[in-house]
Motif scaffolding. Structure first.
Motif, mmCIF file in Angstrom:
data_model
loop_
_atom_site.group_PDB
_atom_site.id
_atom_site.type_symbol
_atom_site.label_atom_id
_atom_site.label_comp_id
_atom_site.label_asym_id
_atom_site.label_seq_id
_atom_site.Cartn_x
_atom_site.Cartn_y
_atom_site.Cartn_z
ATOM 1 N N PHE A 153 -1.010 1.935 -13.303
ATOM 2 C CA PHE A 153 -0.936 2.550 -11.999
ATOM 3 C C PHE A 153 0.489 2.992 -11.698
ATOM 4 C CE2 PHE A 153 -1.628 3.969 -8.049
ATOM 5 C CZ PHE A 153 -2.295 3.213 -7.115
ATOM 6 N N VAL A 213 -5.419 5.172 -10.659
ATOM 7 C CA VAL A 213 -6.109 3.908 -10.434
ATOM 8 C C VAL A 213 -7.200 3.829 -11.479
ATOM 9 C CG1 VAL A 213 -7.366 2.494 -8.830
ATOM 10 C CG2 VAL A 213 -5.738 4.151 -7.975
ATOM 11 N N ILE A 234 -1.828 -4.419 -5.148
ATOM 12 C CA ILE A 234 -1.324 -3.916 -3.864
ATOM 13 C C ILE A 234 -0.384 -4.919 -3.243
ATOM 14 C CG2 ILE A 234 -1.911 -3.088 -1.581
ATOM 15 C CD1 ILE A 234 -4.611 -2.369 -2.551
ATOM 16 N N ILE A 294 3.035 -1.923 -6.620
ATOM 17 C CA ILE A 294 2.617 -1.169 -7.793
ATOM 18 C C ILE A 294 3.751 -1.072 -8.790
ATOM 19 C CG2 ILE A 294 1.827 1.074 -8.561
ATOM 20 C CD1 ILE A 294 0.380 1.400 -6.049
ATOM 21 N N MET A 335 -4.075 -7.377 4.334
ATOM 22 C CA MET A 335 -3.676 -6.648 5.526
ATOM 23 C C MET A 335 -2.332 -7.128 6.052
ATOM 24 S SD MET A 335 -7.508 -6.629 6.985
ATOM 25 C CE MET A 335 -7.129 -7.216 8.609
ATOM 26 N N LEU A 388 0.435 -5.842 3.843
ATOM 27 C CA LEU A 388 0.648 -4.416 4.046
ATOM 28 C C LEU A 388 1.291 -4.125 5.386
ATOM 29 C CD1 LEU A 388 -2.426 -2.563 2.555
ATOM 30 C CD2 LEU A 388 -0.085 -2.631 1.735
ATOM 31 N N PRO A 432 4.608 -2.404 3.403
ATOM 32 C CA PRO A 432 3.576 -1.445 2.996
ATOM 33 C C PRO A 432 3.599 -1.111 1.526
ATOM 34 C CG PRO A 432 4.873 -0.608 4.840
ATOM 35 C CD PRO A 432 5.511 -1.870 4.420
ATOM 36 N N ARG A 492 4.779 8.927 -4.727
ATOM 37 C CA ARG A 492 3.437 8.874 -5.309
ATOM 38 C C ARG A 492 3.276 9.931 -6.379
ATOM 39 N NH1 ARG A 492 2.276 5.796 -1.160
ATOM 40 N NH2 ARG A 492 3.364 4.093 -2.085
ATOM 41 N N ILE A 503 -5.770 -0.306 9.644
ATOM 42 C CA ILE A 503 -4.993 -0.701 8.462
ATOM 43 C C ILE A 503 -4.973 0.417 7.449
ATOM 44 C CG2 ILE A 503 -4.806 -2.422 6.653
ATOM 45 C CD1 ILE A 503 -7.101 -3.754 8.658
ATOM 46 N N ARG A 521 -2.505 3.373 7.361
ATOM 47 C CA ARG A 521 -1.130 3.100 6.999
ATOM 48 C C ARG A 521 -0.902 3.411 5.526
ATOM 49 N NH1 ARG A 521 1.536 -0.867 10.345
ATOM 50 N NH2 ARG A 521 2.853 -1.132 8.515
ATOM 51 N N THR A 522 -1.993 3.601 4.810
ATOM 52 C CA THR A 522 -1.886 3.877 3.387
ATOM 53 C C THR A 522 -2.348 5.300 3.126
ATOM 54 O OG1 THR A 522 -4.146 3.168 2.952
ATOM 55 C CG2 THR A 522 -2.439 1.501 2.857
ATOM 56 N N TYR A 538 -3.338 4.166 -2.707
ATOM 57 C CA TYR A 538 -3.419 2.933 -1.926
ATOM 58 C C TYR A 538 -4.658 2.937 -1.050
ATOM 59 C CZ TYR A 538 1.190 0.837 -2.784
ATOM 60 O OH TYR A 538 2.281 0.236 -3.333
#
Lengths: 287, 319
Positions: free
Chosen positions: A29, A35, A229, A233, A270, A273, A277, A287, B109, B112-113, B117
């Motif tokens: 990844f 993915v 996650i 990554i 959650m 994140l 994040p 990305r 939630i 936010r990605t 992700y």
């Protein structure tokens, strides 16, 4: 005290397994931005191959090796036949892994049927040893040891070898690495095969203490993704940390509030994140 | 007041759609039971696919949570009617409210990605809902699911049920069609194509994506409601990851850039499944191969084919 120790050990050993499985995923990844939705299927392929080889030859170790190698070969074949065509378009690559998932999972169903199976460990290992506070199954300790050994090997690979250098550079900035003369396609292929090998071996090892069947690939994929996650990554250390966390949460909640076990893991995801994040040890990579 | 030079002729696509709608409306009169059942399934699974279209086609967000939302409504209806003795209508209202609540919380939630992700988190969420449905046996009936759901009695025969499904799906389709050309829909596509630019232009990209998720969750929930009407049961098997892949297949093969693609994809998939499973149990492999072919050779799906043909005539027209 006994109970708590066993729960903790269960969590740690499960975390070891998750690390082995997720480490391949996080590298693929991180490097390729794909993915690999087939990662769970690779786990199953390894498990079934390991089961077959172990039943045929009676050797657990051979089963582990076979599971890893065959899965790696499958990964290689997939890479050179299919992925080459969509290289660069990570969304299409991800979709491709979905199609592969469908095909291989049905092939496995056709070949091995739908009943839950187990890889059988050699009798010498199927005992429990005294760890001071309580007795604990040796097999899980061994798997933890293998996971730690593998973690060290991976660490050495990534930090101390030329290929590892390329991988780290590729995770940070693919284009630049390629521009500097590194054959990035070769690095991709290597990482993909490595990911397959890791998934396959973790399949055999996991299959030894957890039964596996059709559909389990989705579960292991989900756990691996959560680990990746949470950890961040592309980060092996993150994968280790994430795996430990997920393993412990899973073990504790399964003992105390089994119905909410998966929800708790998701909740932890959650929370992580919300504050980080990019995962615990992830970089703010583009990305 | 209308200038004949400026009056636009309806493009042929609209006529085709109108004809299809009319044909679908007349279907129960001419077709066999089997075909009507198949059409019913195509329609409500098409709605589920349309819910994915909102996220994937308009918003560029691949999501694996759709079947989860489908299940939330279906199970809400099932549980309230069988375990709490509520009326079917009350169950439906509760089911819709539940899916909106769940989506609203989850979306907080998820937005936010982005990109990969986002995909992973929807997968985790979908899987979580599946495992909840499977393991929370006291609530959901575990592996066998919730059965014998007391659907309205007028839905027990083939034709009224078909029309119920047809009506709901048509309404949703028209609504979503309106959404795709609304300023919201166009802004969402902007976020799909270039989120940075949209943000720089002053759009609230997070809000746009959040609303898109709510909308898609609602559509998926409605699809779940229709499936409960059709099957009078719901089981965890509907929520497996494979089904989320199937929905993605539907959107892709039909054409991810058009709303109709979702329905076309649903038709293609279900017909293929029915046809192939007459000859072999291994239809999933065929679908998988097809999936790969579509990804490699036909990235715009079947509707994309037609579009390309027309594009050469109308040079400069946007896809």
């Amino acid at each position: 005290m006994n109970q708590a120790f066993i729960i903790a050990m269960n969590g740690i050993t499960y975390g070891g397994l998750l690390f082995m499985c997720a480490s391949g995923l996080t590298l693929v990844f991180g490097l390729m931005q794909v993915v690999n939705m087939s990662h769970g299927i690779f786990y199953l392929v390894g498990a079934y191959i390991g089961l077959t080889v172990q039943q045929g030859t009676g050797s657990w170790l051979l089963g582990i090796l076979a599971g890893g190698v065959v899965t790696a070969v499958v990964a290689l074949l997939l890479k050179i036949s299919l992925f080459e065509r969509v290289l660069g378009d990570s969304q299409r690559e991800t979709l491709l892994t979905l199609g592969i998932n469908l095909i291989i999972s049905d092939l496995l169903l056709a070949a091995f049927g739908g009943t839950p199976r187990n890889v059988v460990a050699p009798d010498t290992i199927r005992t429990s040893i005294n760890l001071g506070i309580s007795r604990y199954p040796l097999i899980r300790i061994i798997i933890l040891a293998i996971a730690i050994a593998e973690g060290i090997l991976l660490f050495l690979l990534i930090r101390k070898t030329r290929m590892g250098q390329y991988i780290r550079a590729g995770v940070d900035n693919k284009a630049m690495t390629s521009a500097l003369g590194v054959n990035i396609k070769l690095v991709f292929t290597f990482v993909f095969i490595l990911g397959g090998f890791l998934a396959g071996t973790s399949g055999v090892l996991g299959g030894t203490f957890m039964s596996f069947t059709q559909g389990f690939d989705a579960t292991i994929l989900t756990y691996s993704l959560v680990v990746v996650i949470i950890g961040g990554i592309g980060s092996l250390g993150g994968a280790a940390l994430g795996a430990l966390m997920v393993g412990l949460i899973d073990s504790i909640t399964k003992a105390l509030i089994p119905n909410l076990s998966m929800i708790s893991i998701f909740g932890a995801l959650m929370v992580v994140l919300a504050f980080r994040p990019n995962g615990l040890l992830g970089k703010g990579a583009k990305r | 007041m209308s200038n004949p030079l400026l009056r636009q002729k309806r493009p042929i696509g609209t006529w085709i759609i109108l004809i299809v709608i009319v044909l679908l409306a007349l279907a129960p009169l001419g077709l066999s039971s089997f075909s009507v059942f198949l059409l019913s399934r195509i329609l409500f699974m098409g709605l589920a696919a349309m819910s994915l279209y909102v996220l994937m086609g308009l918003g560029g967000m691949l999501s694996f949570a759709q079947m989860g939302f489908f299940g939330v409504t279906a199970y809400s209806i099932g549980i309230t009617t069988t375990k709490l003795g509520w009326s079917f209508g009350a169950g439906i209202v509760f089911g819709i409210i539940m899916v909106l609540v769940v989506t609203a919380v989850f979306a907080l939630i998820a937005i936010r990605t982005s990109g990969n992700y986002f995909l992973m988190i929807t997968l985790a969420f979908g899987q979580m809902l599946y495992l909840a449905a499977l393991q929370w046996v006291e609530l959901t009936g575990g592996f066998s699911g919730t059965t014998a759901i007391p659907v309205w009695s007028f839905l027990s025969t083939r034709t009224p049920m078909y029309y119920m499904i047809f009506a709901v799906v048509l309404a949703c389709y028209l609504f979503l069609k309106r959404v795709t050309v609304s300023s919201f829909g166009i802004a969402l596509q902007g976020v799909r194509d270039n989120p940075a630019k949209m943000a720089a232009l002053g759009f609230n990209t997070q809000l746009l994506r959040y609303v898109a998720m709510l909308l898609s969750g609602l559509m998926a929930g409605l699809s779940g409601m229709l499936s409960v009407m059709f099957y009078t049961m719901i089981s965890p098997n509907t929520l497996v990851m494979t089904n989320s892949i199937m929905i993605m297949f539907m959107v892709l093969v039909g054409g991810s850039k058009k709303l109709e693609g979702a329905l076309l994809g649903s038709a293609i998939y279900l017909v293929m499944q029915d046809f192939v499973s007459q000859y072999t149990e291994r239809y999933q492999i065929i679908i998988g191969v097809f999936f790969i072919i579509v990804v490699l050779c036909l990235p715009q799906g079947f509707l994309g084919l037609k579009l390309r043909g027309r594009r050469t005539k109308k040079a400069g027209a946007a896809p």
